[in-house]
Design a protein around this motif. Structure first.
Motif, PDB file in Angstrom:
ATOM      1  N   MET A   1       7.981 -17.444  39.827  1.00 53.19           N
ATOM      2  CA  MET A   1       9.215 -17.942  40.423  1.00 53.19           C
ATOM      3  C   MET A   1      10.432 -17.301  39.768  1.00 53.19           C
ATOM      4  O   MET A   1      10.448 -17.057  38.573  1.00 53.19           O
ATOM      5  N   LYS A   2      11.448 -17.027  40.592  1.00 50.78           N
ATOM      6  CA  LYS A   2      12.675 -16.455  40.059  1.00 50.78           C
ATOM      7  C   LYS A   2      13.443 -17.495  39.262  1.00 50.78           C
ATOM      8  O   LYS A   2      13.387 -18.686  39.557  1.00 50.78           O
ATOM      9  N   LYS A   3      14.170 -17.046  38.260  1.00 52.81           N
ATOM     10  CA  LYS A   3      15.023 -17.948  37.508  1.00 52.81           C
ATOM     11  C   LYS A   3      16.283 -18.256  38.315  1.00 52.81           C
ATOM     12  O   LYS A   3      16.790 -17.398  39.045  1.00 52.81           O
ATOM     13  N   LYS A   4      16.768 -19.486  38.163  1.00 45.29           N
ATOM     14  CA  LYS A   4      17.980 -19.897  38.873  1.00 45.29           C
ATOM     15  C   LYS A   4      19.167 -19.903  37.918  1.00 45.29           C
ATOM     16  O   LYS A   4      19.045 -20.327  36.766  1.00 45.29           O
ATOM     17  N   ILE A   5      20.294 -19.461  38.427  1.00 41.88           N
ATOM     18  CA  ILE A   5      21.508 -19.438  37.621  1.00 41.88           C
ATOM     19  C   ILE A   5      22.664 -19.967  38.449  1.00 41.88           C
ATOM     20  O   ILE A   5      22.778 -19.676  39.640  1.00 41.88           O
ATOM     21  N   VAL A   6      23.500 -20.778  37.831  1.00 42.07           N
ATOM     22  CA  VAL A   6      24.742 -21.238  38.455  1.00 42.07           C
ATOM     23  C   VAL A   6      25.891 -20.575  37.723  1.00 42.07           C
ATOM     24  O   VAL A   6      25.985 -20.652  36.488  1.00 42.07           O
ATOM     25  N   ILE A   7      26.755 -19.904  38.459  1.00 43.93           N
ATOM     26  CA  ILE A   7      27.905 -19.217  37.885  1.00 43.93           C
ATOM     27  C   ILE A   7      29.168 -19.971  38.272  1.00 43.93           C
ATOM     28  O   ILE A   7      29.459 -20.134  39.459  1.00 43.93           O
ATOM     29  N   ALA A   8      29.899 -20.452  37.275  1.00 37.44           N
ATOM     30  CA  ALA A   8      31.147 -21.188  37.506  1.00 37.44           C
ATOM     31  C   ALA A   8      32.322 -20.248  37.247  1.00 37.44           C
ATOM     32  O   ALA A   8      32.535 -19.803  36.122  1.00 37.44           O
ATOM     33  N   LEU A   9      33.078 -19.952  38.277  1.00 38.39           N
ATOM     34  CA  LEU A   9      34.188 -19.005  38.180  1.00 38.39           C
ATOM     35  C   LEU A   9      35.491 -19.721  37.847  1.00 38.39           C
ATOM     36  O   LEU A   9      35.856 -20.693  38.516  1.00 38.39           O
ATOM     37  N   GLY A  10      36.200 -19.220  36.850  1.00 44.67           N
ATOM     38  CA  GLY A  10      37.505 -19.758  36.487  1.00 44.67           C
ATOM     39  C   GLY A  10      38.618 -19.034  37.221  1.00 44.67           C
ATOM     40  O   GLY A  10      38.378 -18.163  38.064  1.00 44.67           O
ATOM     41  N   HIS A  11      39.868 -19.361  36.879  1.00 50.30           N
ATOM     42  CA  HIS A  11      41.020 -18.772  37.554  1.00 50.30           C
ATOM     43  C   HIS A  11      41.054 -17.254  37.433  1.00 50.30           C
ATOM     44  O   HIS A  11      41.413 -16.548  38.379  1.00 50.30           O
ATOM     45  N   ASP A  12      40.662 -16.725  36.257  1.00 45.87           N
ATOM     46  CA  ASP A  12      40.727 -15.275  36.036  1.00 45.87           C
ATOM     47  C   ASP A  12      39.812 -14.519  36.983  1.00 45.87           C
ATOM     48  O   ASP A  12      40.059 -13.348  37.286  1.00 45.87           O
ATOM     49  N   ALA A  13      38.733 -15.163  37.427  1.00 43.96           N
ATOM     50  CA  ALA A  13      37.779 -14.496  38.316  1.00 43.96           C
ATOM     51  C   ALA A  13      38.204 -14.565  39.776  1.00 43.96           C
ATOM     52  O   ALA A  13      37.553 -13.972  40.640  1.00 43.96           O
ATOM     53  N   LEU A  14      39.313 -15.284  40.047  1.00 48.99           N
ATOM     54  CA  LEU A  14      39.735 -15.485  41.429  1.00 48.99           C
ATOM     55  C   LEU A  14      41.149 -15.023  41.723  1.00 48.99           C
ATOM     56  O   LEU A  14      41.495 -14.752  42.874  1.00 48.99           O
ATOM     57  N   ALA A 212      31.541 -30.703  37.693  1.00 50.07           N
ATOM     58  CA  ALA A 212      30.823 -30.482  38.950  1.00 50.07           C
ATOM     59  C   ALA A 212      29.829 -29.338  38.814  1.00 50.07           C
ATOM     60  O   ALA A 212      28.714 -29.398  39.347  1.00 50.07           O
ATOM     61  N   ALA A 213      30.213 -28.294  38.080  1.00 51.11           N
ATOM     62  CA  ALA A 213      29.313 -27.156  37.868  1.00 51.11           C
ATOM     63  C   ALA A 213      28.071 -27.592  37.103  1.00 51.11           C
ATOM     64  O   ALA A 213      26.950 -27.183  37.425  1.00 51.11           O
ATOM     65  N   GLY A 214      28.267 -28.430  36.075  1.00 54.26           N
ATOM     66  CA  GLY A 214      27.133 -28.937  35.308  1.00 54.26           C
ATOM     67  C   GLY A 214      26.203 -29.782  36.154  1.00 54.26           C
ATOM     68  O   GLY A 214      24.974 -29.674  36.052  1.00 54.26           O
ATOM     69  N   LEU A 215      26.791 -30.639  37.019  1.00 53.60           N
ATOM     70  CA  LEU A 215      25.979 -31.474  37.907  1.00 53.60           C
ATOM     71  C   LEU A 215      25.206 -30.606  38.893  1.00 53.60           C
ATOM     72  O   LEU A 215      24.022 -30.838  39.142  1.00 53.60           O
ATOM     73  N   LEU A 216      25.883 -29.604  39.457  1.00 53.80           N
ATOM     74  CA  LEU A 216      25.227 -28.700  40.405  1.00 53.80           C
ATOM     75  C   LEU A 216      24.055 -27.985  39.745  1.00 53.80           C
ATOM     76  O   LEU A 216      22.958 -27.897  40.322  1.00 53.80           O
ATOM     77  N   ALA A 217      24.267 -27.478  38.541  1.00 54.56           N
ATOM     78  CA  ALA A 217      23.194 -26.781  37.819  1.00 54.56           C
ATOM     79  C   ALA A 217      22.023 -27.720  37.530  1.00 54.56           C
ATOM     80  O   ALA A 217      20.854 -27.331  37.635  1.00 54.56           O
ATOM     81  N   SER A 218      22.328 -28.963  37.187  1.00 58.65           N
ATOM     82  CA  SER A 218      21.274 -29.949  36.915  1.00 58.65           C
ATOM     83  C   SER A 218      20.483 -30.277  38.177  1.00 58.65           C
ATOM     84  O   SER A 218      19.248 -30.332  38.166  1.00 58.65           O
ATOM     85  N   GLU A 219      21.202 -30.499  39.277  1.00 57.01           N
ATOM     86  CA  GLU A 219      20.547 -30.847  40.541  1.00 57.01           C
ATOM     87  C   GLU A 219      19.644 -29.720  41.041  1.00 57.01           C
ATOM     88  O   GLU A 219      18.629 -29.961  41.687  1.00 57.01           O
ATOM     89  N   LEU A 220      20.032 -28.486  40.757  1.00 56.65           N
ATOM     90  CA  LEU A 220      19.227 -27.334  41.173  1.00 56.65           C
ATOM     91  C   LEU A 220      18.137 -26.999  40.160  1.00 56.65           C
ATOM     92  O   LEU A 220      17.334 -26.111  40.400  1.00 56.65           O
ATOM     93  N   ASP A 221      18.140 -27.703  39.024  1.00 58.29           N
ATOM     94  CA  ASP A 221      17.215 -27.425  37.919  1.00 58.29           C
ATOM     95  C   ASP A 221      17.315 -25.955  37.524  1.00 58.29           C
ATOM     96  O   ASP A 221      16.311 -25.245  37.382  1.00 58.29           O
ATOM     97  N   ALA A 222      18.561 -25.502  37.341  1.00 57.21           N
ATOM     98  CA  ALA A 222      18.817 -24.109  36.985  1.00 57.21           C
ATOM     99  C   ALA A 222      18.359 -23.816  35.560  1.00 57.21           C
ATOM    100  O   ALA A 222      18.286 -24.716  34.718  1.00 57.21           O
ATOM    101  N   ASP A 223      18.058 -22.559  35.305  1.00 60.36           N
ATOM    102  CA  ASP A 223      17.686 -22.137  33.959  1.00 60.36           C
ATOM    103  C   ASP A 223      18.913 -21.883  33.101  1.00 60.36           C
ATOM    104  O   ASP A 223      18.872 -22.048  31.884  1.00 60.36           O
ATOM    105  N   MET A 224      20.013 -21.463  33.760  1.00 56.67           N
ATOM    106  CA  MET A 224      21.218 -21.146  33.003  1.00 56.67           C
ATOM    107  C   MET A 224      22.470 -21.482  33.806  1.00 56.67           C
ATOM    108  O   MET A 224      22.509 -21.340  35.026  1.00 56.67           O
TER     109      MET A 224
END
Length: 310
Positions: A1-14, A212-224
């Motif tokens: 299975m592929k590893k899951k990652i959630v990327i949370a972008l801040g103001h500098d990335a947008l 919200a990013a932490g909750l999303l990562a938890s709900e998806l059972d992300a690796d990182m």
């Protein structure tokens, strides 16, 4: 299975303005594409501070000039910002992937997140938003039950920042992730809603994007969980002569530094708290806090602060 990652972008990335955002998302797309090329399933979430403020101000001015147009609730402004940012992000990521010969759909999910109507944050609002109000406008907002605060320039709206409880569209997000698609979700912390029987009612609030990013990562059972911010590393004694960058810290060390008051509210503190909540007791989950490289290369553990269980 592929590893899951959630990327949370801040103001500098947008970026802030429309042209800035279009250019910033191109750089961000390169980093996202790098993670995908490394074999990760990717879900992206993002901030929306400047964007939602702009939308809220524009809609308030429209209502002021044309009273027959109904005033726009904050929840609707948040929904608009998710679509506006998601539009640029998904197109930039799609273009970057195609340039690399990767054929993968990218979709933005309009995301609602439930909050507790009895959350203490509703009694102590802290998030200042929108344009400067006149005395009369501030009084009118107060009559509506909205909170206002006096600043150096005048009065402004101030909103609560309740904790996120559950992601309404999580099943749709999971379905797209399971289909190996790139998903953009929970933008700006998600649209805060209150459950009223079968209905969801928009709350006059904003959710801290890192929570919200932490909750999303938890709900998806992300690796990182990767949190992109304005600094390369988390620092001890930030801004002082003895400022010390941190390469790695455990959850317990992070808690100790929090107790010492090392992290400022509204900037690094919510990121550290999100990291602690996401990792929990897992020996596998990791959190990387760092700054997006100007060239858009994917951040690695050596370029940033990694947080783990032990």
């Amino acid at each position: 299975m592929k590893k899951k990652i959630v990327i949370a972008l801040g103001h500098d990335a947008l970026g802030t303005t429309l042209p800035e955002q279009q250019e910033a998302t191109k750089r961000t797309a390169k980093a996202v594409a790098e993670f995908i090329s490394q074999g990760y399933e990717v879900c992206i979430t993002h901030s929306n501070g400047p964007q939602v403020g702009m939308i809220h101000m524009a809609m308030a001015e429209l209502h002021k000039a044309y009273p027959e147009y109904t005033a726009t609730p904050m929840s609707v402004c948040s929904a608009m910002s998710q679509g506006y940012i998601g539009y640029d992000l998904q197109n930039a990521i799609r273009s970057e992937l195609l340039a690399r010969g990767v054929y993968k759909s990218v979709a933005t999910i309009l995301t609602q997140i439930t909050v507790d109507p009895y959350d203490e944050a509703f009694y102590r609002p802290t998030k200042v938003i929108g344009r400067i109000l006149t005395d009369a406008e501030a009084e009118e907002e107060d009559k509506k039950g909205n909170h206002v605060v006096k600043t150096e320039d005048g009065y402004r709206r101030i909103l609560a920042t309740p904790k996120p409880i559950s992601i309404v569209e999580i099943d749709a997000i999971k379905a797209l992730m399971d289909a190996d698609q790139v998903v953009i979700a929970a933008g700006g912390g998600g649209i805060p809603v209150l459950e009223q029987d079968r209905l969801l009612k928009g709350a006059s609030a904003v959710i801290e994007k890192d929570s919200a990013a932490g909750l999303l990562a938890s709900e998806l059972d992300a690796d990182m969980l990767v949190i992109l911010t304005g600094v390369e590393k988390v620092c001890k004694n930030f801004g002082k002569e003895d400022e010390t960058p941190i390469d790695y810290m455990t959850v317990e060390e992070a808690k100790e530094l929090m107790a010492e008051g090392q992290f400022e509210e509204g900037t690094m503190l919510p990121k550290i708290q999100a990291a602690i909540d996401f990792i929990g007791d897992s020996a596998i989950r990791k959190v990387l806090i760092t700054k997006l490289d100007p060239k858009g290369t994917a951040p690695e553990g050596k370029a940033g602060t990694m947080i783990g269980k032990g």
